[in-house]
Write a protein that holds these residues in place. Structure first.
Motif, PDB file in Angstrom:
ATOM      1  N   GLY A  87     -22.976  -3.098  -0.599  1.00 26.39           N
ATOM      2  CA  GLY A  87     -22.035  -2.176  -0.378  1.00 26.39           C
ATOM      3  C   GLY A  87     -22.174  -1.550   1.127  1.00 26.39           C
ATOM      4  O   GLY A  87     -21.127  -1.339   1.859  1.00 26.39           O
ATOM      5  N   ILE A  88     -23.256  -1.450   1.500  1.00 30.23           N
ATOM      6  CA  ILE A  88     -23.786  -0.841   3.014  1.00 30.23           C
ATOM      7  C   ILE A  88     -23.522  -2.019   3.819  1.00 30.23           C
ATOM      8  O   ILE A  88     -22.874  -1.732   4.869  1.00 30.23           O
ATOM      9  CB  ILE A  88     -25.058  -0.477   2.735  1.00 30.23           C
ATOM     10  CG1 ILE A  88     -25.627   0.934   2.316  1.00 30.23           C
ATOM     11  CG2 ILE A  88     -25.636  -0.176   4.384  1.00 30.23           C
ATOM     12  CD1 ILE A  88     -26.787   1.330   1.843  1.00 30.23           C
ATOM     13  N   VAL A  89     -23.819  -3.006   3.646  1.00 30.71           N
ATOM     14  CA  VAL A  89     -23.327  -4.299   4.468  1.00 30.71           C
ATOM     15  C   VAL A  89     -21.870  -4.499   4.484  1.00 30.71           C
ATOM     16  O   VAL A  89     -21.452  -4.493   5.712  1.00 30.71           O
ATOM     17  CB  VAL A  89     -23.879  -5.626   3.907  1.00 30.71           C
ATOM     18  CG1 VAL A  89     -23.414  -6.937   4.737  1.00 30.71           C
ATOM     19  CG2 VAL A  89     -25.492  -5.518   4.128  1.00 30.71           C
ATOM     20  N   PHE A  90     -21.183  -4.598   3.417  1.00 25.80           N
ATOM     21  CA  PHE A  90     -19.660  -4.476   3.312  1.00 25.80           C
ATOM     22  C   PHE A  90     -19.060  -3.262   4.213  1.00 25.80           C
ATOM     23  O   PHE A  90     -18.137  -3.633   5.173  1.00 25.80           O
ATOM     24  CB  PHE A  90     -18.919  -4.093   2.187  1.00 25.80           C
ATOM     25  CG  PHE A  90     -19.058  -5.587   1.211  1.00 25.80           C
ATOM     26  CD1 PHE A  90     -19.355  -6.731   1.696  1.00 25.80           C
ATOM     27  CD2 PHE A  90     -18.805  -5.379  -0.267  1.00 25.80           C
ATOM     28  CE1 PHE A  90     -19.661  -7.775   1.094  1.00 25.80           C
ATOM     29  CE2 PHE A  90     -19.052  -6.572  -0.806  1.00 25.80           C
ATOM     30  CZ  PHE A  90     -19.297  -7.653  -0.410  1.00 25.80           C
ATOM     31  N   LEU A  91     -19.601  -2.151   4.269  1.00 21.77           N
ATOM     32  CA  LEU A  91     -19.170  -0.844   4.911  1.00 21.77           C
ATOM     33  C   LEU A  91     -19.437  -1.217   6.470  1.00 21.77           C
ATOM     34  O   LEU A  91     -18.513  -0.818   7.289  1.00 21.77           O
ATOM     35  CB  LEU A  91     -19.972   0.338   4.303  1.00 21.77           C
ATOM     36  CG  LEU A  91     -19.357   1.770   4.767  1.00 21.77           C
ATOM     37  CD1 LEU A  91     -17.839   1.772   4.269  1.00 21.77           C
ATOM     38  CD2 LEU A  91     -20.453   2.985   4.155  1.00 21.77           C
ATOM     39  N   TYR A  92     -20.683  -1.735   6.803  1.00 17.11           N
ATOM     40  CA  TYR A  92     -20.807  -1.949   8.087  1.00 17.11           C
ATOM     41  C   TYR A  92     -19.788  -2.971   8.925  1.00 17.11           C
ATOM     42  O   TYR A  92     -19.066  -2.815  10.009  1.00 17.11           O
ATOM     43  CB  TYR A  92     -22.161  -2.477   8.367  1.00 17.11           C
ATOM     44  CG  TYR A  92     -22.686  -2.468   9.704  1.00 17.11           C
ATOM     45  CD1 TYR A  92     -22.801  -1.529  10.604  1.00 17.11           C
ATOM     46  CD2 TYR A  92     -22.936  -3.919  10.154  1.00 17.11           C
ATOM     47  CE1 TYR A  92     -22.933  -1.788  11.773  1.00 17.11           C
ATOM     48  CE2 TYR A  92     -23.451  -3.982  11.804  1.00 17.11           C
ATOM     49  CZ  TYR A  92     -23.476  -2.839  12.458  1.00 17.11           C
ATOM     50  OH  TYR A  92     -23.726  -2.841  13.838  1.00 17.11           O
ATOM     51  N   PHE A  93     -19.645  -3.877   8.122  1.00 13.45           N
ATOM     52  CA  PHE A  93     -18.685  -5.131   8.540  1.00 13.45           C
ATOM     53  C   PHE A  93     -17.342  -4.310   8.645  1.00 13.45           C
ATOM     54  O   PHE A  93     -16.446  -4.862   9.818  1.00 13.45           O
ATOM     55  CB  PHE A  93     -18.515  -6.205   7.714  1.00 13.45           C
ATOM     56  CG  PHE A  93     -19.849  -7.143   8.061  1.00 13.45           C
ATOM     57  CD1 PHE A  93     -20.681  -7.320   9.412  1.00 13.45           C
ATOM     58  CD2 PHE A  93     -20.523  -7.801   6.983  1.00 13.45           C
ATOM     59  CE1 PHE A  93     -21.544  -8.088   9.459  1.00 13.45           C
ATOM     60  CE2 PHE A  93     -21.632  -8.714   7.151  1.00 13.45           C
ATOM     61  CZ  PHE A  93     -21.977  -8.688   8.254  1.00 13.45           C
ATOM     62  N   ASN A  94     -16.951  -3.631   7.697  1.00 14.53           N
ATOM     63  CA  ASN A  94     -15.587  -2.868   7.634  1.00 14.53           C
ATOM     64  C   ASN A  94     -15.507  -2.076   8.907  1.00 14.53           C
ATOM     65  O   ASN A  94     -14.476  -1.990   9.435  1.00 14.53           O
ATOM     66  CB  ASN A  94     -15.311  -2.269   6.458  1.00 14.53           C
ATOM     67  CG  ASN A  94     -14.074  -1.685   6.177  1.00 14.53           C
ATOM     68  OD1 ASN A  94     -13.875  -0.276   6.599  1.00 14.53           O
ATOM     69  ND2 ASN A  94     -13.099  -2.177   6.095  1.00 14.53           N
ATOM     70  N   LEU A  95     -16.641  -1.195   9.041  1.00 17.41           N
ATOM     71  CA  LEU A  95     -16.431  -0.419  10.325  1.00 17.41           C
ATOM     72  C   LEU A  95     -16.416  -1.262  11.662  1.00 17.41           C
ATOM     73  O   LEU A  95     -15.571  -0.814  12.556  1.00 17.41           O
ATOM     74  CB  LEU A  95     -17.915   0.284  10.587  1.00 17.41           C
ATOM     75  CG  LEU A  95     -18.183   1.219  11.685  1.00 17.41           C
ATOM     76  CD1 LEU A  95     -17.134   2.305  11.807  1.00 17.41           C
ATOM     77  CD2 LEU A  95     -19.712   1.676  11.855  1.00 17.41           C
ATOM     78  N   LEU A  96     -17.086  -2.373  11.789  1.00 23.37           N
ATOM     79  CA  LEU A  96     -16.761  -3.118  13.061  1.00 23.37           C
ATOM     80  C   LEU A  96     -15.385  -3.558  12.900  1.00 23.37           C
ATOM     81  O   LEU A  96     -14.868  -3.680  14.202  1.00 23.37           O
ATOM     82  CB  LEU A  96     -17.749  -4.536  12.855  1.00 23.37           C
ATOM     83  CG  LEU A  96     -19.291  -4.258  13.144  1.00 23.37           C
ATOM     84  CD1 LEU A  96     -20.035  -5.500  13.124  1.00 23.37           C
ATOM     85  CD2 LEU A  96     -19.449  -3.276  14.145  1.00 23.37           C
ATOM     86  N   GLY A  97     -14.812  -3.830  11.966  1.00 22.78           N
ATOM     87  CA  GLY A  97     -13.385  -4.261  11.732  1.00 22.78           C
ATOM     88  C   GLY A  97     -12.413  -3.224  12.357  1.00 22.78           C
ATOM     89  O   GLY A  97     -11.660  -3.495  13.278  1.00 22.78           O
TER      90      GLY A  97
END
Length: 175
Positions: A87-97
């Motif tokens: 979830g943290i990895v998904f959240l980080y990539f989402n933030l970059l998007g």
């Protein structure tokens, strides 16, 4: 007889944690402009290309990982599950998007080390080219909800309930 030098696994993990914390602090100071060297400049430029404005989180995550290594045996310190880490990895990539989308998008923005870098550009460009602006917005919102659900180990309805509860309390207080 030769005497063998042996360091326990626990001491090695402690040393690794302290080393990661020190690197995280040095990189954070480099991002903030307090440490100037060719090595730190090259690393911050590389991280800028990879993650744009989101690269500032890299040293913070390094510090947190280092602290986790040092405090791993504390009973009060929670062990992260695979779902939460994902979830943290998904959240980080989402933030970059999001960073890339709000900054205007495109590959030239990533080449400058701005927005979400090349990682954010990859997600933003794929979504924008295939789904358009509104489709990108909808997917980024859905992605954010899924990432938050994984990170906080909640179902989507529970997550939405928890997010709207403070707003309901605030509106009742203001009324």
């Amino acid at each position: 007889r030769q005497r063998q030098f042996h360091i326990s696994t626990e001491r090695k993990k402690d040393a690794l944690g302290i080393g990661i914390i020190i690197l995280g602090v040095v990189f954070l100071l480099a991002f903030l402009g307090f440490v100037q060297s060719s090595l730190t400049e090259n690393i911050t430029q590389l991280l800028g290309w990879i993650a744009g404005r989101g690269s500032l989180l890299f040293p913070i995550v390094m510090i947190l990982v280092g602290v986790w290594f040092v405090l791993r045996n504390e009973q009060r310190f929670p062990m992260p599950s695979i779902e939460r880490l994902l979830g943290i990895v998904f959240l980080y990539f989402n933030l970059l998007g999001w960073l890339h989308w709000f900054s205007g998008g495109g590959w030239s923005l990533a080449a400058e080390g701005a927005g979400g870098g090349y990682t954010g550009a990859l997600f933003e460009r794929i979504l924008f080219i295939t789904l358009g602006e509104w489709g990108t917005l909808i997917v980024l919102i859905a992605w954010l909800l899924i990432a938050l659900a994984f990170t906080f180990d909640l179902s989507i309805p529970d997550l939405i309930r928890n997010m709207t509860r403070p707003a309901a309390k605030t509106s009742a207080y203001l009324a």
